[in-house]
Design an enzyme around this catalytic site. Structure first.
Site, PDB file in Angstrom:
ATOM      1  N   ARG A   1       0.841  -1.209   0.000  1.00  0.00           N
ATOM      2  CA  ARG A   1       0.000   0.000   0.000  1.00  0.00           C
ATOM      3  C   ARG A   1       0.872   1.254   0.000  1.00  0.00           C
ATOM      4  NH1 ARG A   1      -1.862   1.897   4.601  1.00  0.00           N
ATOM      5  NH2 ARG A   1      -2.402  -0.141   5.441  1.00  0.00           N
TER       6      ARG A   1
ATOM      7  N   ASP B   1      -9.265  17.336 -14.745  1.00  0.00           N
ATOM      8  CA  ASP B   1      -9.461  15.940 -15.106  1.00  0.00           C
ATOM      9  C   ASP B   1      -9.099  15.802 -16.588  1.00  0.00           C
ATOM     10  OD1 ASP B   1     -10.498  13.477 -15.987  1.00  0.00           O
ATOM     11  OD2 ASP B   1     -12.082  13.474 -14.464  1.00  0.00           O
TER      12      ASP B   1
ATOM     13  N   LYS C   1      -9.814   4.389 -18.582  1.00  0.00           N
ATOM     14  CA  LYS C   1     -10.228   4.778 -19.921  1.00  0.00           C
ATOM     15  C   LYS C   1      -9.045   4.653 -20.892  1.00  0.00           C
ATOM     16  CE  LYS C   1     -13.907   5.558 -17.562  1.00  0.00           C
ATOM     17  NZ  LYS C   1     -14.297   6.837 -17.019  1.00  0.00           N
TER      18      LYS C   1
ATOM     19  N   TYR D   1     -18.219  14.518 -14.960  1.00  0.00           N
ATOM     20  CA  TYR D   1     -18.422  13.074 -14.848  1.00  0.00           C
ATOM     21  C   TYR D   1     -19.402  12.817 -13.692  1.00  0.00           C
ATOM     22  CZ  TYR D   1     -17.522   8.194 -13.926  1.00  0.00           C
ATOM     23  OH  TYR D   1     -17.683   6.860 -13.712  1.00  0.00           O
TER      24      TYR D   1
HETATM   25  C1  LIG Z   1     -14.663   7.266 -15.758  1.00  0.00           C
HETATM   26  C2  LIG Z   1     -14.292   8.636 -15.353  1.00  0.00           C
HETATM   27  C3  LIG Z   1     -13.970   8.929 -14.017  1.00  0.00           C
HETATM   28  C4  LIG Z   1     -14.035   7.891 -12.921  1.00  0.00           C
HETATM   29  O1  LIG Z   1     -13.101   6.893 -13.114  1.00  0.00           O
HETATM   30  P1  LIG Z   1     -13.285   5.375 -12.557  1.00  0.00           P
HETATM   31  O2  LIG Z   1     -12.020   4.743 -12.982  1.00  0.00           O
HETATM   32  O3  LIG Z   1     -14.498   4.822 -13.212  1.00  0.00           O
HETATM   33  O4  LIG Z   1     -13.441   5.485 -11.086  1.00  0.00           O
HETATM   34  C5  LIG Z   1     -13.586  10.228 -13.722  1.00  0.00           C
HETATM   35  N1  LIG Z   1     -13.544  11.183 -14.666  1.00  0.00           N
HETATM   36  C6  LIG Z   1     -13.863  10.936 -15.951  1.00  0.00           C
HETATM   37  C7  LIG Z   1     -13.792  12.039 -16.947  1.00  0.00           C
HETATM   38  C8  LIG Z   1     -14.244   9.657 -16.334  1.00  0.00           C
HETATM   39  O5  LIG Z   1     -14.577   9.433 -17.613  1.00  0.00           O
END
Ligand SMILES: *Cc1c(COP(=O)(O)O)cnc(C)c1O
Length: 383
Positions: free
Chosen positions: A50, A174, A199, A102
């Site tokens: 961790r 983000d 993603k 999101y």
């Molecule tokens: C999917 C997504 C998240 C969250 O990510 P997870 O891996 O599903 O927790 C945050 N921001 C954006 C823009 C996303 O597409």
């Protein structure tokens, strides 16, 4: 590895170009929870996974290099990373947040941290004046997504950074949608970059991961402390999968984008389609600003159908395209934000954002584009 290397080389080689000790080209998976101490007060530098794990560290350094940041932190999910970033704030603090957000991040601010006393004001961050007028005494940060999801709104990162600097606020971006291959928020004035590694970085719809990247040593130290305390760290195997995914990030994105441009233009010509939202369309709203701050458009687009019934028809009839949540993988996915990704967003805000019963979102993959168009055509025309 030399900083002189360009993006594609850094992506393929990773931070260290393989395992120095054995020469293994593929960085090893250190699948262990804990590490043997050499003696009392003598550590190898690795104590417990961790806190530190070599595979995870290789990935953190790789992502930091690609973003042009000093350090990266890896998390088990994107929301794990975002949660860690919000813990930089305390009760009474105020954050200005993109209203087109999101869905999971919206829920964190509006339902989890709101109750814990961290206040969020959701604004249309395309409007720099709206951001400025939302700043108050207790404001600590601005949190944006650009391009946003699913409305594909573009926020001027440099412009927001100027407001953040003037008011001594942390700017969090983000960068999931464009990835550092197309956009580097830290170079544009951001302080902290957030990723859902699930993603594009992972890129194959086979793992969950998240990242934070920062430059400021104090912020990094605080995030590390929060991360080890709250514990949403990434496992070694997932870290290795993301390292492997990143090796092809640039070719996946370029190919997906090529497909996305063709599909966006095709969709625009169809009688059944009311509108197409994609930052790669020259007549689109955010085209110029996006071009000024990034080198690409990404592979995600949304479109609005004229007849509500078409939504169900399309979702039920696609065969090459899969009806599934998520985005950023080699497979093309279609989703219905109104009841899926944006289920948590209040109806009134959804309507204002155009997330209604007519809107579908496509994450374009790297299949043959003619196959994708034929599939969409069949589903749209009901043939
Ligand atoms: C999917 C997504 C998240 C969250 O990510 P997870 O891996 O599903 O927790 C945050 N921001 C954006 C823009 C996303 O597409």
């Amino acid at each position: 590895m030399s900083e002189k290397h360009l993006f594609e080389t850094k992506a393929v080689r990773g931070a260290s170009g393989g395992d120095e000790r054995t020469g293994a080209i593929s960085f090893p998976i250190y699948q262990t929870a804990t590490f043997k101490h050499l003696g009392l007060n003598r550590s190898t530098g690795y104590d417990y996974s961790r806190l530190q794990n070599p595979t995870v560290e290789e990935l953190e350094k790789t992502v930091a290099n690609l973003e042009g940041g000093k350090e990266g932190l890896a998390f088990s999910t994107g929301l794990g990373a975002i949660t860690c970033s919000i813990h930089l704030f305390k009760a009474g603090d105020h954050v200005i947040v993109s209203e087109d957000l999101y869905g999971g991040t919206f829920r964190l601010f509006s339902e989890i941290y709101h109750e814990l006393g961290i206040e969020a004001t959701f604004v249309d961050t395309r409007d720099l004046k709206a951001i400025e007028s939302a700043v108050k005494e207790s404001t600590k940060a601005i949190y944006i997504e650009t391009p946003s999801n699913p409305s594909m709104r573009v926020t001027d990162i440099r412009g927001v950074s100027a407001i953040a600097k003037k008011n001594d606020l942390l700017l969090i971006v983000d960068n999931t949608f464009l990835t550092p291959y197309y956009q580097k928020p830290l170079e544009l004035g951001a302080d902290l970059v957030v990723h859902s590694g699930t993603k594009y970085l992972g890129g194959h719809n086979d793992l969950l991961a998240g990242f934070l990247v920062a430059n400021d040593e104090k912020v990094i130290q605080r995030l590390r402390f929060i991360q080890k305390s709250t514990g949403a760290t990434l496992g070694a195997f997932e870290a290795w999968l993301v390292l492997r995914g990143i090796k092809t990030l640039h070719i996946r994105l370029d190919r997906g984008q090529e497909n996305a441009i063709v599909i966006a233009k095709w969709l625009k010509q169809q009688d059944e389609i009311e509108d197409v939202y994609y930052v790669g369309l020259e007549d689109g709203d955010g085209y110029e600003i996006n071009k000024s701050q990034s080198s690409g458009f990404g592979t995600t687009l949304s479109f609005r159908v004229k007849d509500k019934n078409l939504v169900e028809q399309i979702l039920n009839n696609v065969k090459v395209v899969s009806f599934a949540e998520s985005l950023g993988g080699v497979d093309t996915l279609i989703t219905y934000p109104f009841t899926q990704t944006h289920a948590e967003v209040p109806e009134e805000l959804k309507i204002r954002l155009g997330v209604d019963e007519y809107l579908l979102r496509l994450s374009v993959g790297i299949e043959n584009v003619q196959d994708l168009i034929q599939d969409l055509e069949r589903a749209i025309k009901g043939a």
